[in-house]
Design a protein around this motif. Sequence first.
Motif, PDB file in Angstrom:
ATOM      1  N   UNK A   1       4.947   3.720  12.177  1.00 56.17           N
ATOM      2  CA  UNK A   1       6.291   3.478  12.717  1.00 56.17           C
ATOM      3  C   UNK A   1       6.787   2.098  12.319  1.00 56.17           C
ATOM      4  N   UNK A   2       5.950   1.088  12.492  1.00 54.76           N
ATOM      5  CA  UNK A   2       6.347  -0.276  12.144  1.00 54.76           C
ATOM      6  C   UNK A   2       6.677  -0.430  10.672  1.00 54.76           C
ATOM      7  N   UNK A   3       5.867   0.167   9.806  1.00 58.41           N
ATOM      8  CA  UNK A   3       6.114   0.068   8.365  1.00 58.41           C
ATOM      9  C   UNK A   3       7.400   0.788   7.959  1.00 58.41           C
ATOM     10  N   UNK A   4       7.595   1.992   8.467  1.00 59.13           N
ATOM     11  CA  UNK A   4       8.811   2.750   8.114  1.00 59.13           C
ATOM     12  C   UNK A   4      10.063   2.077   8.683  1.00 59.13           C
ATOM     13  N   UNK A   5       9.988   1.626   9.912  1.00 57.14           N
ATOM     14  CA  UNK A   5      11.114   0.921  10.530  1.00 57.14           C
ATOM     15  C   UNK A   5      11.467  -0.318   9.712  1.00 57.14           C
ATOM     16  N   UNK A   6      10.446  -1.096   9.374  1.00 60.20           N
ATOM     17  CA  UNK A   6      10.683  -2.316   8.589  1.00 60.20           C
ATOM     18  C   UNK A   6      11.312  -1.991   7.242  1.00 60.20           C
ATOM     19  N   UNK A   7      10.832  -0.939   6.605  1.00 63.17           N
ATOM     20  CA  UNK A   7      11.391  -0.551   5.305  1.00 63.17           C
ATOM     21  C   UNK A   7      12.866  -0.219   5.423  1.00 63.17           C
ATOM     22  N   UNK A   8      13.249   0.517   6.480  1.00 57.27           N
ATOM     23  CA  UNK A   8      14.660   0.900   6.620  1.00 57.27           C
ATOM     24  C   UNK A   8      15.548  -0.292   6.969  1.00 57.27           C
TER      25      UNK A   8
END
Length: 173
Positions: A90-97
Motif C-alpha cells: 500500500x505504501x509503495x503504490x500510494x507513494x508512486x501515485x
Amino acid sequence: MSASEPRPPEPFPGSALLHPLVLGAVALLILNDHVFKARWPSWWTGKLSDLAGLVMFPLLLQALWEQARAWGGRGFRPSRSVLVTCVLLTGLCFSATKLSVLAGDGWRWALGFLQWPLRMGGALLQGRDVPSLVPVAHVVDITDLLTLPGLLVALAVGWKRAAVSSCWPGARV
C-alpha cells in the motif's frame, strides 16, 4: 490472561476491518469525499482522505487474502507477514501515485474502471444511456506523503489482532 478475564473474540477472515479505528477511517473517508470536500475544499480535506485510506486499505488487502485462504479450505490465522506485505505494498503504490504522473494516471483509470459498473447500473435503472468509462480525479502531490504514518495505524491494528489470535488453541496458519 487470567481465567477470570474474558477472552477476546476469535478473529475471522477480514475481522480487522471491524476494528473501531478502521470503521472510523471508512466513515471519515466517505464523509470527507462526499461532504467535506464539497463544502470546505482545502489542502486538509485532501489529506484526510489519504490518511483514512491508508488506515483502511492495507487491512482490506489482508482481508481479501484471508478470505481467499478460507475459501480455498486452508486454515486461518491472522498473519503478521501478510499484514506487513499489505502495508508495504500500500505504501509503495500510494507513494508512486503521488510522485509519478504515469502511476497516477494508472490509478485514475483503474478506479474509474472499478466505479463504472455502479455508474452503468444507475444509468440503466434511470433509463439513460450506458455511460463511458472515465478516469477519476487525481492530483499528483508530494505533500500527500505526509499521510504515510496512517499506515502505522493499520499495522498496529493488524499486529494486535495477530497477537490475540495466537492465544486460541488449534489456530492454524
